[in-house]
Design a protein around this motif. Structure first.
Motif, short mmCIF file in Angstrom:
data_model
loop_
_atom_site.label_atom_id
_atom_site.label_comp_id
_atom_site.label_asym_id
_atom_site.label_seq_id
_atom_site.Cartn_x
_atom_site.Cartn_y
_atom_site.Cartn_z
N GLU A 1 0.83 -1.21 0.00
CA GLU A 1 0.00 0.00 0.00
C GLU A 1 0.86 1.26 0.00
OE1 GLU A 1 -3.09 2.24 -0.52
OE2 GLU A 1 -3.38 0.07 -0.32
N ASP A 2 1.94 1.25 0.80
CA ASP A 2 2.85 2.40 0.82
C ASP A 2 3.48 2.62 -0.56
OD1 ASP A 2 2.29 2.81 3.46
OD2 ASP A 2 4.09 1.78 4.21
N PHE A 3 3.85 1.52 -1.21
CA PHE A 3 4.47 1.62 -2.54
C PHE A 3 3.46 2.17 -3.54
CE2 PHE A 3 5.87 -0.09 -6.65
CZ PHE A 3 7.21 0.28 -6.64
N MET A 4 2.22 1.69 -3.48
CA MET A 4 1.18 2.18 -4.38
C MET A 4 0.95 3.68 -4.18
SD MET A 4 0.06 -0.57 -6.12
CE MET A 4 -1.59 -0.27 -6.72
N GLN A 5 0.86 4.10 -2.93
CA GLN A 5 0.59 5.51 -2.65
C GLN A 5 1.76 6.40 -3.04
OE1 GLN A 5 -2.33 6.61 -1.94
NE2 GLN A 5 -3.25 4.59 -1.60
N SER A 6 2.97 5.85 -2.99
CA SER A 6 4.15 6.66 -3.34
C SER A 6 4.20 7.01 -4.83
CB SER A 6 5.43 5.90 -2.95
OG SER A 6 5.63 4.77 -3.79
#
Length: 526
Positions: free
Chosen positions: A293-298
């Motif tokens: 999720e963090d990677f997607m949001q970044s």
């Protein structure tokens, strides 16, 4: 709010009795690989509804688990198998080489390769089913178990043969059979508008394409008759009545659950006992891990590209991998790539490599912009379900046909893996991301795919339970299944009519000659 204990106990008893009374004993004979993945969706739903499941698997199975809380397992010990991960790597290398050949040479090389693969796969299946049928103890146990139904994927006929041996009603979870589309075995399939397996044609063919398609149809029939059927001759003579034949057994299933939706497949004739359930494995996306999720949001406003080549291909040839990785590195988007090979040298900082990824959940994520896929049926239907445009690199089997079907609808672009360059791949990927027509078309397909009174999975379960309730569904089967091929094509009628017409013409000619001769004799006398 309080709960009445007596009411709760009564409700539990009713639920228990309902499950007990409606539950059936189902023998499941799946195929491995991606076929097993979609079979599991049906099995989980059957398990929830109280059915008792028993799964037959080979000891050399790559993906079918030896134990599960969902089902009981029967493991058949096989000492050797020609089909493993290395085998699929060889197939991939051969597929890339074929793409570089001229169309005519490729056609003949493909047919030779198909005949070789059929022999390899079917001889492996022959070994599996022979081991089972020769084991009298196992066969007695299966007969004594009193199963109500056989659920099988008939891509290869081990489950078909076992179901017929045990005299069980059969339901197919099916897409492919023998040498091509399963429709060919049960429904009219005119080569004038029904594209053959691996033809890469749409249903709108010009004269030369129809000629090639007809040749492919003839070759597939010959391969079925002279490559596949002889492999099982000795087995049939040993374990089945003398008049048994493989094709009749294959056509004897009560219900064919066809993994097809006509938003993707071209329209074609069907049959009453064919139930279409394409995309039945699709479901709403679930939350992903915090790291993903963090990677997607970044990725910000640019979004993410999701990449997968399916189960059978863990990594592409090195030169293709480097070309793709180099193109990814030039994107403003982030990339999540299911990849298990050696790390590409040209890999960019924007790309995350994973051994496994939650494909359905990532495709349903609002940050996903495009799906780069090999063109497997499961992945394509998940992309359609979530309305995500696709860039396709077909590699093996039906993936080339799937790619054509999605491309002609304007929801995808296809890149030829045999001639791919980093520049070409980057241009195609940027086109799919930036051109809104791909996403708009895919979202339209998604709406059509979801617009059914009953979901594909619910429809599949209904018809399985329908066969259980009525102990078969023979009234839905066409009499065409019992006709020999020459009667089905009316060749015997045509020969009969030609014989009558020829006899009548011959008799007319003889009569005319006799009359002429008499007339000439009379004239001479006069």
């Amino acid at each position: 709010m309080g709960v009445n204990t007596n009411q709760l106990l009564s409700s539990c008893c009713l639920l228990f009795l309902a499950g007990f009374s409606s539950g059936g004993k189902i023998l499941v004979f799946p195929e491995d690989g991606s076929h097993w993945l979609n079979m599991q969706f049906i099995m989980k739903e059957l398990h929830v509804r109280g059915h008792n499941l028993t799964v037959v698997r080979s000891s050399r199975s790559l993906y079918i688990q030896a134990s599960s809380p969902l089902y009981t397992v029967i493991t058949v010990n096989i000492t050797e198998t020609a089909v493993d991960a290395e085998f699929f790597t060889i197939l991939l290398q051969r597929s890339v080489a074929l793409r570089k050949m001229s169309p005519i040479v490729r056609f003949f090389e493909q047919q030779r390769d198909v005949a070789t693969m059929l022999q390899i796969f079917h001889n492996g299946i022959l070994s599996l089913i022979s081991t089972m049928l020769d084991d009298s103890t196992l066969m007695k146990e299966l007969q004594d178990s009193k199963f109500d139904l056989m659920l099988t994927d008939p891509a290869f006929p081990a489950g078909v043969l076992l179901g017929n041996y045990l005299h069980l009603p059969m339901v197919y979870n099916v897409r492919w059979l023998n040498t091509g589309d399963a429709h060919m075995a049960i429904a009219p399939s005119p080569p004038s508008h029904v594209p053959m397996y691996n033809s890469m044609f749409s249903d709108k063919m010009d004269f030369l394409q129809r000629t090639e398609n007809f040749l492919r149809y003839v070759v597939s029939c010959l391969q079925e008759q002279f490559v596949i059927i002889p492999i099982y001759d000795k087995l049939l003579k040993k374990h089945f009545p003398s008049d048994s034949d493989l094709l009749t057994m294959q056509r004897s299933a009560d219900i064919w659950l066809m993994r097809v939706d006509f938003i993707l497949e071209f329209p074609r004739p069907g049959m009453p006992n064919v139930v279409y359930m394409g995309g039945f494995q699709c479901r709403p996306s679930q939350p992903i891990s915090a790291e993903l999720e963090d990677f997607m949001q970044s990725s910000g406003e640019h979004g993410v590209v999701v990449v997968s080549q399916g189960l059978t291909v863990t990594a592409l040839p090195k030169e293709i991998t480097e070309a793709i990785a180099s193109a990814f590195a030039k994107l403003p988007q982030k990339v999540i790539w299911r990849y298990m090979g050696e790390r590409p040298l040209s890999l960019g900082n924007n790309t995350m490599l994973l051994d496994w990824l939650p494909q359905n959940d990532l495709l349903g994520h609002p940050k996903t912009r495009v799906f780069v896929s090999h063109g497997g049926t499961n992945g394509i239907y998940e992309a359609i379900y979530h309305g995500v445009p696709v860039l396709l690199l077909p590699l093996l089997f039906d993936q080339f046909d799937n790619a054509v079907r999605l491309e002609v609808r304007g929801a995808a672009r296809v890149v030829d893996v045999g001639t791919i360059t980093s520049k070409e791949f980057l241009e195609a990927l940027q086109d799919v991301i930036r051109n809104p027509s791909y996403r708009n078309t895919m979202q339209k397909l998604s709406k059509l795919h979801r617009d059914w009174p009953l979901s594909p999975l619910d429809s599949a379960i209904f018809w399985i339970e329908y066969v259980l309730r009525h102990k078969g569904a023979r009234h839905l089967s066409s009499e065409a299944n019992n006709l020999p091929w020459y009667s089905y094509q009316c060749l015997d009628v045509i020969v009969f009519l030609i014989a009558i017409i020829s006899t009548a013409l011959w008799a007319s000619i003889i009569l005319c000659r006799l009359l002429c001769c008499r007339s000439n004799k009379k004239q001479k006398k006069d």
